[in-house]
Motif scaffolding. Structure first.
Motif, short mmCIF file in Angstrom:
data_model
loop_
_atom_site.label_atom_id
_atom_site.label_comp_id
_atom_site.label_asym_id
_atom_site.label_seq_id
_atom_site.Cartn_x
_atom_site.Cartn_y
_atom_site.Cartn_z
N GLN A 105 47.82 48.42 37.77
CA GLN A 105 48.57 47.23 38.17
C GLN A 105 49.54 47.54 39.30
OE1 GLN A 105 50.10 46.04 34.22
NE2 GLN A 105 49.29 44.00 34.66
N ASN A 106 50.21 48.66 39.18
CA ASN A 106 51.17 49.05 40.22
C ASN A 106 50.48 49.30 41.55
OD1 ASN A 106 53.30 48.93 38.39
ND2 ASN A 106 53.16 51.11 37.86
N LEU A 107 49.29 49.86 41.48
CA LEU A 107 48.56 50.19 42.70
C LEU A 107 47.88 48.95 43.30
CD1 LEU A 107 47.95 52.73 44.37
CD2 LEU A 107 45.88 53.05 42.99
N TYR A 108 47.49 48.00 42.43
CA TYR A 108 46.76 46.81 42.88
C TYR A 108 47.41 45.54 42.33
CZ TYR A 108 43.22 50.30 43.99
OH TYR A 108 42.56 51.39 44.49
N PRO A 109 48.61 45.20 42.82
CA PRO A 109 49.25 43.97 42.36
C PRO A 109 48.38 42.75 42.67
CG PRO A 109 50.39 44.88 44.29
CD PRO A 109 49.42 45.92 43.83
N ILE A 110 48.32 41.83 41.75
CA ILE A 110 47.37 40.73 41.85
C ILE A 110 47.59 39.88 43.09
CG2 ILE A 110 48.75 39.10 40.49
CD1 ILE A 110 44.94 39.63 40.21
N GLN A 111 48.84 39.78 43.55
CA GLN A 111 49.14 38.91 44.69
C GLN A 111 48.64 39.49 46.02
OE1 GLN A 111 51.33 40.29 42.66
NE2 GLN A 111 53.13 41.14 43.71
N THR A 112 48.22 40.74 46.01
CA THR A 112 47.72 41.35 47.25
C THR A 112 46.20 41.42 47.29
OG1 THR A 112 47.77 43.61 46.37
CG2 THR A 112 49.80 42.78 47.39
N SER A 113 45.53 40.75 46.37
CA SER A 113 44.08 40.87 46.28
C SER A 113 43.39 40.36 47.54
CB SER A 113 43.56 40.08 45.07
OG SER A 113 42.17 40.19 44.98
N ASP A 114 42.42 41.13 48.01
CA ASP A 114 41.68 40.75 49.22
C ASP A 114 40.23 40.43 48.92
OD1 ASP A 114 40.87 43.26 48.54
OD2 ASP A 114 40.96 44.11 50.57
N ILE A 115 39.85 40.37 47.63
CA ILE A 115 38.46 40.07 47.28
C ILE A 115 38.31 38.60 46.96
CG2 ILE A 115 38.02 42.41 46.46
CD1 ILE A 115 38.29 41.38 43.60
N ASN A 116 37.13 38.08 47.26
CA ASN A 116 36.84 36.66 47.02
C ASN A 116 35.54 36.53 46.24
OD1 ASN A 116 38.97 35.29 48.85
ND2 ASN A 116 38.04 36.84 50.18
N PRO A 117 35.58 36.85 44.93
CA PRO A 117 34.36 36.80 44.13
C PRO A 117 33.86 35.37 43.94
CG PRO A 117 36.26 37.18 42.72
CD PRO A 117 36.76 37.24 44.13
N LYS A 118 32.57 35.23 43.66
CA LYS A 118 31.97 33.91 43.47
C LYS A 118 32.37 33.30 42.12
CE LYS A 118 29.42 33.86 47.26
NZ LYS A 118 29.60 32.85 48.33
N THR A 119 32.70 34.16 41.15
CA THR A 119 33.04 33.68 39.82
C THR A 119 34.52 33.92 39.52
OG1 THR A 119 32.37 35.82 38.88
CG2 THR A 119 30.72 34.06 38.93
N GLN A 120 35.03 33.14 38.61
CA GLN A 120 36.44 33.25 38.22
C GLN A 120 36.64 34.51 37.38
OE1 GLN A 120 38.71 30.93 39.27
NE2 GLN A 120 40.36 32.21 38.44
N LEU A 121 37.63 35.33 37.74
CA LEU A 121 37.93 36.55 37.01
C LEU A 121 39.33 36.50 36.44
CD1 LEU A 121 36.55 39.26 39.51
CD2 LEU A 121 35.35 38.18 37.60
N SER A 122 39.54 37.18 35.33
CA SER A 122 40.88 37.30 34.76
C SER A 122 41.70 38.26 35.63
CB SER A 122 40.81 37.83 33.33
OG SER A 122 40.39 39.18 33.33
#
Length: 511
Positions: free
Chosen positions: A422-439
């Motif tokens: 979590q510390n390394l990959y905070p959710i607000q910095t996500s750069d992926i755009n998957p086709k399906t909804q992920l938690s």
């Protein structure tokens, strides 16, 4: 083995400099007779592309920067870096891969045609490899080349649009006419045909034996076939089947992954020599092809500098245990000519053809399938199948095998917590755009997994496939300031069909 004369389809002619007259100088019946399983086996040696996708994929991905060293510029390098179509037929560029992939498919189809004719005669005759084993290899080789073509020249598989998205022509027979009119199958049709070939091929490879690793791992064997099936189903979004076919590396596959700790203690020369050797346990399918990749990587204006590598991939701040002095352990150095961060994977063999002028061909060996990549594919499938606990353990183990430790990785299990990811990959910095909804948990672990593959496959071209699959935006800035960008769902994610194929009626990709 004698050269086999066959009429080559327009798909091959789209990227070759040989004239039509040369191909038509032999009639279809004036061929070397394939009259034994041994000759079929020899035929299949050429059923794998004599080319690599790795360099041009690297040039399009987000691990490349402009060093500004104009004296190291080539036209092809600059075009790939700025997402322009490259029409050069030389080694290591897209058209060469297109041509060699369809040549390999033609070879596989010729082998299948020969097997059909030999079946009755050899039904009860013993041979070192049965015709059914050889059929399995031919089908898998045919499927592999089509899989690579569709994932370079067509859109990534999306179940919502695959039936209407343009794929590539799928070749299932040997042509005896030159100017055949070909249509592009849809992405869905191509995937369905690939799946049929994979499943039939795997079933027919059961129990296949080879003389030794040096023979086995240059051909589709059971382990390589399962790794291929794993990747195919992952790309298709069938995560249950991806998990099923990757069972050989479930849990903590001690001794099956690459010994990165040991590699870091070897010399540069030994690492380059060893990386793609068939005796390395992780390597499942190896290919040696004509390539200048080592030379281009060493003298390329567009590269990943040491400073950029430390910021984005290999520095201590990119490790989940950074606060506990965790650091990556990949053997590397910096190539001073262009300040390139270099991981030692490729060894060039120069085969002299003309001893008077000392000219010849450069060959490089590449790993097409490995336990390491199958392990990462399995982790990704488990994350997307919401098997979070097991995926987390496997991701931790893989990370520890690539960490500077003073004991085996399994002894440190439990040291990486979810909070570290979590510390390394905070959710607000996500750069992926998957086709399906992920938690949120899936997104965090998926980003960690994608970076693990990016790091593991550095210089091998695999990052480009993940960019396409997850619609990651890529921006390339020239030293002069211009910015070139591949956006989400951008048509530039697909390579352009070769011009001569377009001239013969193959529909081009939109631009």
């Amino acid at each position: 083995m004698k050269r086999i004369k066959i009429l080559v389809s327009v798909l091959l002619l789209a990227a070759t400099t040989v004239s039509c007259g040369d191909f038509l100088s032999e009639t279809p019946d004036n061929r070397t007779v394939i009259d034994s399983p041994r000759k079929v086996e020899q035929l299949l040696v050429a059923a794998y592309p004599d080319a690599t996708f790795m360099l041009f994929n690297e040039m399009m991905a987000d691990d490349v920067r402009d060093s500004g060293k104009m004296n190291l510029t080539s036209e092809n390098d600059e075009k790939m870096f700025t997402f322009q179509d490259v029409h050069d037929e030389d080694l290591d560029w897209p058209i060469r891969y297109w041509m060699e992939a369809y040549k390999a498919i033609a070879q596989a189809n010729t082998a299948l045609e020969a097997i059909d004719k030999l079946e009755k005669e050899y039904a009860n005759k013993p041979s070192k490899r049965s015709l059914e084993n050889l059929r399995g290899e031919a089908l898998l080789a045919r499927a592999y080349s089509h899989f690579m073509l569709v994932n370079l020249w067509a859109k990534h598989y999306d179940p919502a649009t695959a039936s209407s998205d343009m794929g590539i022509p799928y070749m299932t027979s040997v042509e005896d006419e030159l100017l055949v009119k070909y249509e592009r199958n849809s992405v869905e049709e191509v995937y369905d045909l690939i799946e049929d070939d994979i499943l039939t091929g795997i079933a027919k490879l059961k129990g296949v034996t080879y003389e030794n690793n040096n023979v086995e791992r240059y051909h589709f064997n059971e382990a390589a076939a399962n790794a291929f099936a794993t990747r195919f189903y992952l790309f298709k979004g069938d995560y249950k089947n991806a998990i099923k076919y990757s069972q050989a590396v479930q849990g903590l596959p001690i001794g099956k992954l690459r010994d990165v700790q040991g590699a870091n203690k070897k010399s540069i020369e030994q690492n380059e020599t060893d990386y793609a050797q068939t005796y390395v346990p992780t390597n499942l399918l190896v290919s040696t092809v004509k390539s200048r990749m080592t030379r281009i990587l060493h003298t390329n204006r567009f590269n990943l500098s040491s400073a950029s590598a430390n910021r984005s991939l290999f520095g201590p701040n990119t490790h989940p245990l950074a606060e506990k002095n965790g650091n990556w352990n990949y053997p590397n150095d910096t190539y001073s000519l262009n300040d390139r961060y270099y991981v030692h994977k490729f060894y060039e063999h120069f085969k002299i053809i003309d001893f008077t002028n000392m000219t010849g061909h450069t060959y490089v060996s590449f790993v097409l399938f490995s336990n390491d990549m199958m392990y990462l594919d399995r982790i990704e499938a488990m994350i997307l199948d919401n098997q979070i606990d097991e995926a987390s353990k496997m991701l931790e183990y893989f990370t520890l095998t690539r960490t500077n430790l003073n004991a085996p990785a399994q002894e440190f299990m439990g040291s990486i917590k979810y909070s570290d990811w979590q510390n390394l990959y905070p959710i607000q910095t996500s750069d992926i755009n998957p086709k399906t909804q992920l938690s949120e948990e899936q997104t965090t672990l998926l980003r960690a997994l994608l970076d693990a593959r990016r790091r593991e496959g550095y210089q091998e071209g695999y990052r480009w496939f993940d960019i396409r699959r997850y619609n990651i935006v890529v921006k390339h800035q020239m030293a002069t300031g211009e910015v070139y960008e591949v956006k989400e769902n951008d048509n530039l994610q697909q390579l352009q069909i070769p011009l001569m194929a377009i001239d013969k009626g193959i529909t081009p990709n939109p631009r």
